[in-house]
Design a protein around this motif. Structure first.
Motif, PDB file in Angstrom:
ATOM      1  N   VAL A   3       0.718  -1.085   0.242  1.00 35.46           N
ATOM      2  CA  VAL A   3      -0.104   0.063   0.033  1.00 35.46           C
ATOM      3  C   VAL A   3       0.897   1.166  -0.124  1.00 35.46           C
ATOM      4  CG1 VAL A   3      -1.955  -1.065   1.171  1.00 35.46           C
ATOM      5  CG2 VAL A   3      -0.173   0.010   2.651  1.00 35.46           C
ATOM      6  N   GLY A   4       2.123   1.034  -0.153  1.00 37.19           N
ATOM      7  CA  GLY A   4       2.955   2.339  -0.189  1.00 37.19           C
ATOM      8  C   GLY A   4       3.296   3.133   1.171  1.00 37.19           C
ATOM      9  N   ALA A   5       3.082   2.179   2.213  1.00 41.39           N
ATOM     10  CA  ALA A   5       3.210   2.786   3.778  1.00 41.39           C
ATOM     11  C   ALA A   5       4.533   2.522   4.274  1.00 41.39           C
ATOM     12  CB  ALA A   5       2.031   2.466   4.498  1.00 41.39           C
ATOM     13  N   LYS A   6       4.824   2.915   5.503  1.00 41.62           N
ATOM     14  CA  LYS A   6       6.093   2.160   6.034  1.00 41.62           C
ATOM     15  C   LYS A   6       5.683   1.843   7.320  1.00 41.62           C
ATOM     16  CE  LYS A   6       6.650   6.959   8.055  1.00 41.62           C
ATOM     17  NZ  LYS A   6       7.574   7.998   8.917  1.00 41.62           N
ATOM     18  N   THR A   7       6.466   1.155   7.946  1.00 39.54           N
ATOM     19  CA  THR A   7       6.294   0.473   9.208  1.00 39.54           C
ATOM     20  C   THR A   7       6.862   1.316  10.426  1.00 39.54           C
ATOM     21  OG1 THR A   7       7.996  -1.123   9.159  1.00 39.54           O
ATOM     22  CG2 THR A   7       6.112  -1.669   8.392  1.00 39.54           C
ATOM     23  N   THR A   8       6.356   1.141  11.450  1.00 43.26           N
ATOM     24  CA  THR A   8       6.898   1.844  12.490  1.00 43.26           C
ATOM     25  C   THR A   8       6.461   1.129  14.042  1.00 43.26           C
ATOM     26  OG1 THR A   8       6.529   4.136  11.937  1.00 43.26           O
ATOM     27  CG2 THR A   8       6.858   3.945  14.134  1.00 43.26           C
ATOM     28  N   VAL A   9       7.337   1.136  14.921  1.00 44.62           N
ATOM     29  CA  VAL A   9       6.936   0.117  16.229  1.00 44.62           C
ATOM     30  C   VAL A   9       5.991   1.118  17.057  1.00 44.62           C
ATOM     31  CG1 VAL A   9       7.801  -0.977  18.264  1.00 44.62           C
ATOM     32  CG2 VAL A   9       9.178  -1.124  16.152  1.00 44.62           C
ATOM     33  N   LEU A  10       5.018   0.555  17.434  1.00 43.81           N
ATOM     34  CA  LEU A  10       3.939   1.035  18.480  1.00 43.81           C
ATOM     35  C   LEU A  10       4.190   0.028  19.676  1.00 43.81           C
ATOM     36  CD1 LEU A  10       2.156   3.370  19.017  1.00 43.81           C
ATOM     37  CD2 LEU A  10       0.405   1.981  18.359  1.00 43.81           C
ATOM     38  N   ASN A  11       4.468   0.372  20.870  1.00 42.27           N
ATOM     39  CA  ASN A  11       4.736  -0.327  21.914  1.00 42.27           C
ATOM     40  C   ASN A  11       3.639  -0.919  22.824  1.00 42.27           C
ATOM     41  OD1 ASN A  11       5.910  -2.079  24.176  1.00 42.27           O
ATOM     42  ND2 ASN A  11       7.730  -0.265  24.485  1.00 42.27           N
ATOM     43  N   PRO A  12       3.238  -2.190  22.972  1.00 41.95           N
ATOM     44  CA  PRO A  12       1.864  -2.446  23.497  1.00 41.95           C
ATOM     45  C   PRO A  12       2.342  -2.789  24.826  1.00 41.95           C
ATOM     46  CG  PRO A  12       2.843  -4.502  22.395  1.00 41.95           C
ATOM     47  CD  PRO A  12       3.752  -3.174  22.063  1.00 41.95           C
ATOM     48  N   LEU A  13       3.327  -2.480  25.341  1.00 44.30           N
ATOM     49  CA  LEU A  13       4.072  -2.520  26.852  1.00 44.30           C
ATOM     50  C   LEU A  13       3.683  -3.748  27.541  1.00 44.30           C
ATOM     51  CD1 LEU A  13       3.334   0.964  27.489  1.00 44.30           C
ATOM     52  CD2 LEU A  13       5.244   0.083  28.286  1.00 44.30           C
TER      53      LEU A  13
END
Ligand SMILES: [Zn+2]
Length: 304
Positions: free
Chosen positions: A267-277
């Motif tokens: 989809v032409g997006a990038k990935t980023t980490v979101l921390n679920p803790l």
């Protein structure tokens, strides 16, 4: 109300009255608290450890069952940990996150944080017979600071009832913790009020409470982090991501990012980490949640 502290005291008094050796009383709860005379409180995994340390302060000895870097859902308990839970004055856990802990905890000395808040129904995955969560609600309550503030207050009351000598200190620290979490909640509400998109595409559906609280829409690529999504699911999420103008797909440190990367590519997006803790972050709960807020604001194009 039955409590671990008063119950073990009662057993000690009985033992003394019966002229049995009182040595056995002193040994109770010392396993992990290393001979400390403070009540031993076991926390199941990181956010609960953080909360228990905030509220318990120097009046309790806190140990955690899930080691840093371990995905808590997969936790298996050794005999030593089961004994630790049995000997503890209190075990703080969330029913549905870790089946092994749910089985080992004693009702009288267990504090199930999910009972302190209004829960949301589990995602569709629970109905797919997935084994990760064994309850009908979504157990990831710690990702909503407002709900965690309520848990802090209830935990303070629980500790106060269990150890009346330190009741005021527990209640004071619980109030302070709830205030800090309330402030964090307001930062999130303000920071996520005006955004280009409110759709949150995540690797695993851990952010339901955060989405609910701040009116975001969570779309999980896969419901089970261990499983590859079907091609149909991938194209469905891909289509949605395009319509909603999603530019970032969120991944987690403890989940393989491969699937999210494939989708992001499509989809032409990038990935980023979101921390679920689910595991101990480099800072603490507050700093990791503030990092999450910044990540969300950038990814969703929020102006605040
Ligand atoms: Zn989870």
């Amino acid at each position: 109300m039955m409590s671990g502290f008063s119950r073990s005291h009662a057993i000690c008094l009985l033992a003394g009255a019966a002229l049995l050796t009182t040595a056995a009383c002193g040994s109770s709860g010392e396993t992990a608290a290393q001979g400390s005379t403070k009540p031993h409180v076991v926390a199941a995994f990181y956010p609960l450890q953080w909360l228990t340390e905030q509220v318990g302060g120097s009046d309790v000895a806190v140990t955690v069952l899930t080691a840093p870097g371990v995905e808590p859902h997969d936790l298996e308990l050794g005999i030593k940990q089961v004994t630790e839970i049995q000997d503890a004055a209190l075990t703080v856990y969330i029913k549905g996150v870790q089946p092994a802990v749910d089985d080992a905890v004693d009702q009288d000395t267990g504090f199930d944080a999910a009972t302190a808040v209004a829960t949301l129904p589990a995602g569709d995955h629970a109905e797919e017979g997935e084994e990760e969560h064994t309850v009908s609600y979504d157990p990831h309550i710690w990702l909503d600071p407002a709900r965690l503030a309520t848990v802090a207050t209830k935990l303070g009351e629980r500790l106060a009832a269990a150890d009346p000598a330190h009741a005021q200190a527990f209640k004071d620290r619980a109030a302070k913790t709830a205030d800090a979490l309330g402030a964090l909640d307001r930062e999130f509400a303000a920071g996520l009020a005006t955004c280009r998109t409110k759709t949150l595409v995540t690797a695993h559906e851990a952010f339901g409470y955060l989405a609910d609280r701040y009116k975001l829409k969570q779309v999980g690529i896969t419901l089970d982090p261990e499983q590859e999504p079907s091609p149909a699911r991938l194209s469905e999420v891909g289509k949605l991501a395009r319509t909603e103008g999603v530019t970032t797909i969120f991944t987690e440190a403890l989940v393989n990012p491969k699937v999210a990367e494939v989708l992001a590519d499509q989809v032409g997006a990038k990935t980023t980490v979101l921390n679920p803790l689910e595991s101990k972050p480099s800072g603490d709960y507050m700093s990791a949640m503030r990092d999450n807020l910044k990540t969300l604001q950038t990814a969703l194009g929020c102006t605040a």
